[in-house]
Design a protein around this motif. Structure first.
Motif, PDB file in Angstrom:
ATOM      1  N   ARG A  71     -37.427 -33.179 -17.089  1.00 28.50           N
ATOM      2  CA  ARG A  71     -36.470 -34.010 -17.805  1.00 28.50           C
ATOM      3  C   ARG A  71     -35.249 -33.197 -18.069  1.00 28.50           C
ATOM      4  O   ARG A  71     -34.636 -33.746 -18.883  1.00 28.50           O
ATOM      5  CB  ARG A  71     -37.295 -34.566 -18.934  1.00 28.50           C
ATOM      6  CG  ARG A  71     -38.602 -35.320 -18.799  1.00 28.50           C
ATOM      7  CD  ARG A  71     -39.013 -36.272 -19.915  1.00 28.50           C
ATOM      8  NE  ARG A  71     -40.079 -36.974 -19.620  1.00 28.50           N
ATOM      9  CZ  ARG A  71     -40.815 -37.847 -20.429  1.00 28.50           C
ATOM     10  NH1 ARG A  71     -40.335 -37.965 -21.668  1.00 28.50           N
ATOM     11  NH2 ARG A  71     -41.722 -38.524 -19.942  1.00 28.50           N
ATOM     12  N   ARG A  72     -34.851 -32.335 -17.415  1.00 28.58           N
ATOM     13  CA  ARG A  72     -33.842 -31.469 -17.835  1.00 28.58           C
ATOM     14  C   ARG A  72     -32.471 -31.936 -17.766  1.00 28.58           C
ATOM     15  O   ARG A  72     -31.531 -31.939 -18.651  1.00 28.58           O
ATOM     16  CB  ARG A  72     -33.725 -30.027 -16.766  1.00 28.58           C
ATOM     17  CG  ARG A  72     -32.733 -29.263 -16.985  1.00 28.58           C
ATOM     18  CD  ARG A  72     -32.671 -28.372 -18.249  1.00 28.58           C
ATOM     19  NE  ARG A  72     -33.899 -27.583 -18.274  1.00 28.58           N
ATOM     20  CZ  ARG A  72     -34.616 -27.487 -19.253  1.00 28.58           C
ATOM     21  NH1 ARG A  72     -34.539 -28.413 -20.291  1.00 28.58           N
ATOM     22  NH2 ARG A  72     -35.637 -26.680 -19.008  1.00 28.58           N
ATOM     23  N   TYR A  73     -32.159 -32.972 -16.727  1.00 28.58           N
ATOM     24  CA  TYR A  73     -30.920 -33.472 -16.638  1.00 28.58           C
ATOM     25  C   TYR A  73     -30.765 -35.003 -16.962  1.00 28.58           C
ATOM     26  O   TYR A  73     -29.991 -35.527 -16.738  1.00 28.58           O
ATOM     27  CB  TYR A  73     -30.521 -33.357 -15.058  1.00 28.58           C
ATOM     28  CG  TYR A  73     -30.475 -32.009 -14.826  1.00 28.58           C
ATOM     29  CD1 TYR A  73     -29.984 -31.033 -15.058  1.00 28.58           C
ATOM     30  CD2 TYR A  73     -31.480 -31.460 -13.679  1.00 28.58           C
ATOM     31  CE1 TYR A  73     -29.890 -29.819 -14.880  1.00 28.58           C
ATOM     32  CE2 TYR A  73     -31.528 -30.175 -13.202  1.00 28.58           C
ATOM     33  CZ  TYR A  73     -30.750 -29.139 -13.915  1.00 28.58           C
ATOM     34  OH  TYR A  73     -30.707 -27.915 -13.636  1.00 28.58           O
ATOM     35  N   ASN A  74     -31.918 -35.415 -17.547  1.00 32.80           N
ATOM     36  CA  ASN A  74     -31.670 -36.953 -18.146  1.00 32.80           C
ATOM     37  C   ASN A  74     -32.058 -37.089 -19.754  1.00 32.80           C
ATOM     38  O   ASN A  74     -32.233 -37.995 -20.192  1.00 32.80           O
ATOM     39  CB  ASN A  74     -32.518 -37.834 -17.397  1.00 32.80           C
ATOM     40  CG  ASN A  74     -34.096 -37.476 -17.519  1.00 32.80           C
ATOM     41  OD1 ASN A  74     -34.413 -36.794 -17.999  1.00 32.80           O
ATOM     42  ND2 ASN A  74     -34.739 -38.457 -16.672  1.00 32.80           N
TER      43      ASN A  74
ATOM     44  N   ASN B 169     -24.008 -32.015 -15.058  1.00 23.57           N
ATOM     45  CA  ASN B 169     -23.773 -31.538 -13.736  1.00 23.57           C
ATOM     46  C   ASN B 169     -24.946 -31.133 -12.940  1.00 23.57           C
ATOM     47  O   ASN B 169     -24.745 -30.723 -11.820  1.00 23.57           O
ATOM     48  CB  ASN B 169     -22.321 -30.764 -13.495  1.00 23.57           C
ATOM     49  CG  ASN B 169     -21.157 -31.193 -14.385  1.00 23.57           C
ATOM     50  OD1 ASN B 169     -20.998 -32.336 -14.215  1.00 23.57           O
ATOM     51  ND2 ASN B 169     -20.535 -30.173 -14.873  1.00 23.57           N
ATOM     52  N   GLY B 170     -26.124 -31.400 -13.322  1.00 26.57           N
ATOM     53  CA  GLY B 170     -27.143 -30.992 -12.650  1.00 26.57           C
ATOM     54  C   GLY B 170     -27.384 -29.525 -12.572  1.00 26.57           C
ATOM     55  O   GLY B 170     -28.075 -29.083 -11.613  1.00 26.57           O
TER      56      GLY B 170
ATOM     57  N   LYS C  20     -22.919 -29.377 -22.001  1.00 24.61           N
ATOM     58  CA  LYS C  20     -21.881 -30.352 -22.959  1.00 24.61           C
ATOM     59  C   LYS C  20     -22.320 -30.209 -24.399  1.00 24.61           C
ATOM     60  O   LYS C  20     -23.492 -30.667 -24.619  1.00 24.61           O
ATOM     61  CB  LYS C  20     -21.533 -32.008 -22.288  1.00 24.61           C
ATOM     62  CG  LYS C  20     -21.093 -32.864 -23.238  1.00 24.61           C
ATOM     63  CD  LYS C  20     -19.549 -32.547 -23.407  1.00 24.61           C
ATOM     64  CE  LYS C  20     -18.716 -33.158 -24.133  1.00 24.61           C
ATOM     65  NZ  LYS C  20     -17.237 -32.906 -24.132  1.00 24.61           N
ATOM     66  N   LEU C  21     -21.790 -29.473 -25.078  1.00 22.41           N
ATOM     67  CA  LEU C  21     -21.959 -29.315 -26.311  1.00 22.41           C
ATOM     68  C   LEU C  21     -21.796 -30.691 -27.495  1.00 22.41           C
ATOM     69  O   LEU C  21     -20.925 -31.274 -27.388  1.00 22.41           O
ATOM     70  CB  LEU C  21     -21.398 -28.183 -27.244  1.00 22.41           C
ATOM     71  CG  LEU C  21     -21.690 -27.673 -28.439  1.00 22.41           C
ATOM     72  CD1 LEU C  21     -23.163 -27.278 -28.655  1.00 22.41           C
ATOM     73  CD2 LEU C  21     -20.574 -26.669 -29.176  1.00 22.41           C
TER      74      LEU C  21
ATOM     75  N   PHE D  97     -24.443 -41.139 -23.193  1.00 22.22           N
ATOM     76  CA  PHE D  97     -25.269 -42.434 -23.036  1.00 22.22           C
ATOM     77  C   PHE D  97     -25.598 -42.803 -21.676  1.00 22.22           C
ATOM     78  O   PHE D  97     -26.785 -43.240 -21.392  1.00 22.22           O
ATOM     79  CB  PHE D  97     -24.408 -43.639 -23.824  1.00 22.22           C
ATOM     80  CG  PHE D  97     -25.408 -44.716 -24.019  1.00 22.22           C
ATOM     81  CD1 PHE D  97     -25.942 -44.945 -25.091  1.00 22.22           C
ATOM     82  CD2 PHE D  97     -25.547 -45.885 -23.118  1.00 22.22           C
ATOM     83  CE1 PHE D  97     -26.868 -46.422 -25.302  1.00 22.22           C
ATOM     84  CE2 PHE D  97     -26.217 -47.011 -23.143  1.00 22.22           C
ATOM     85  CZ  PHE D  97     -27.041 -47.088 -24.300  1.00 22.22           C
ATOM     86  N   PRO D  98     -24.686 -42.903 -20.817  1.00 23.75           N
ATOM     87  CA  PRO D  98     -24.945 -43.221 -19.443  1.00 23.75           C
ATOM     88  C   PRO D  98     -25.537 -42.306 -18.676  1.00 23.75           C
ATOM     89  O   PRO D  98     -26.604 -42.436 -17.669  1.00 23.75           O
ATOM     90  CB  PRO D  98     -23.585 -43.533 -18.896  1.00 23.75           C
ATOM     91  CG  PRO D  98     -22.667 -42.773 -19.620  1.00 23.75           C
ATOM     92  CD  PRO D  98     -23.131 -42.871 -21.169  1.00 23.75           C
ATOM     93  N   MET D  99     -25.709 -41.074 -19.296  1.00 21.80           N
ATOM     94  CA  MET D  99     -26.323 -39.783 -18.455  1.00 21.80           C
ATOM     95  C   MET D  99     -27.769 -39.444 -18.781  1.00 21.80           C
ATOM     96  O   MET D  99     -28.414 -38.707 -18.429  1.00 21.80           O
ATOM     97  CB  MET D  99     -25.553 -38.556 -18.945  1.00 21.80           C
ATOM     98  CG  MET D  99     -24.165 -38.824 -18.247  1.00 21.80           C
ATOM     99  SD  MET D  99     -23.890 -38.984 -16.488  1.00 21.80           S
ATOM    100  CE  MET D  99     -24.293 -37.046 -15.810  1.00 21.80           C
TER     101      MET D  99
END
Length: 281
Positions: A69-72, A90-91, A97-98, A151-153
């Protein structure tokens, strides 16, 4: 007893120490602390890393959130004086992103206390707290969440910190063995109401008397609930829960709802990731 080789012992200073030194304009405090540590342990060459806010938040994500679940997942750590966290947009695990807020459990409680005037009643505390949190939401929380672009990420929003541990323990005591507990906005809102109107039901004594499931580990539950009540009183629990709700609210949408999680052992997350990152491969 086997000794751990010095090369396998890592020393770091958290961002909170660094931030406090900057606030007081006493950066030399950190240098003095490092020098004293090296002197007292007779290791003049000991490497001591001062971890900044962004790196600590990045390491927390690596140490708490599973790789699957690292990137979501958006991780948010609610501390006593501030809130920090973020996600990997960015995968990869380098670009982080802080996310930051100047509000934490204690700062909300302190701001509320200042507004009480001569009326120290719980009702007035709740009323003033609502005003403090509304101001925080309008002036900072809404903007910070939107600016993060999370939110969308993010499918998942995980909360760590003392208040997350407390709520996970008190809302779902039967999940005492779980280090991560799923919750809904409605769960936390109902708990907030209970804090105000039925606080006595959240004590270890009450839970011991009313436990119906004989399969539960009541000794472990009572011990942990007692710990929570030693760390947080009713008003600080109200403050932290109120702040949590304001943040969760930003991820509630008519069209999409996020999965919320409370992390109990978040305080060691960044440390474990720091060791993993620095351990000789």
């Amino acid at each position: 007893i086997a000794r751990i080789p010095p090369a396998n012992v890592f020393t770091a200073i958290s961002s909170g120490v660094h931030i406090q030194a900057e606030k007081e304009n006493k950066q030399n405090w950190v240098d003095q602390l490092i020098n004293a540590f090296r002197f007292n342990f007779n290791e003049p060459e000991r490497k001591v890393t001062v971890v900044d806010v962004k790196e600590e938040a990045r390491l927390s994500h690596l140490g708490i959130v599973p790789d699957s679940r690292r990137y979501n997942t958006f991780l948010i750590d609610i501390g006593s004086g501030n809130t920090k966290g973020g996600y990997f947009p960015n995968g990869n695990t380098n670009d982080f992103k802080l996310f930051q807020l100047t509000w934490g459990t204690k700062s909300v409680a302190n701001a509320t206390e200042k507004n009480l005037g001569s009326d120290n009643s719980l009702d007035n505390y709740n009323r003033q707290m609502a005003r403090v949190l509304t101001t925080a939401e309008n002036a900072e929380i809404i903007y910070s969440v939107n600016e993060s672009g999370s939110f969308p990420m993010s499918d998942n929003v995980a909360f760590s910190g003392g208040i997350a541990w407390s709520l996970a323990t008190l809302i779902y005591p039967e999940l005492i063995e779980n280090s991560v507990v799923p919750v809904t906005y409605e769960d936390v809102a109902a708990f907030s109401e209970k804090l105000l109107k039925n606080y006595s039901t959240l004590t270890d004594q009450y839970m011991a008397k009313t436990a119906g499931d004989k399969n539960l580990n009541m000794d472990a539950i009572n011990k942990e609930v007692k710990r929570v009540n030693q760390v947080f009183d009713q008003r600080s629990l109200m403050a932290g829960t109120g702040l949590l709700l304001k943040i969760m609210r930003q991820f509630q949408s008519v069209n999409e709802r996020k999965n919320f999680y409370l992390v109990k052992n978040g305080s060691v997350g960044w440390i474990s990731a720091f060791v993993n990152q620095n351990f000789p491969k």
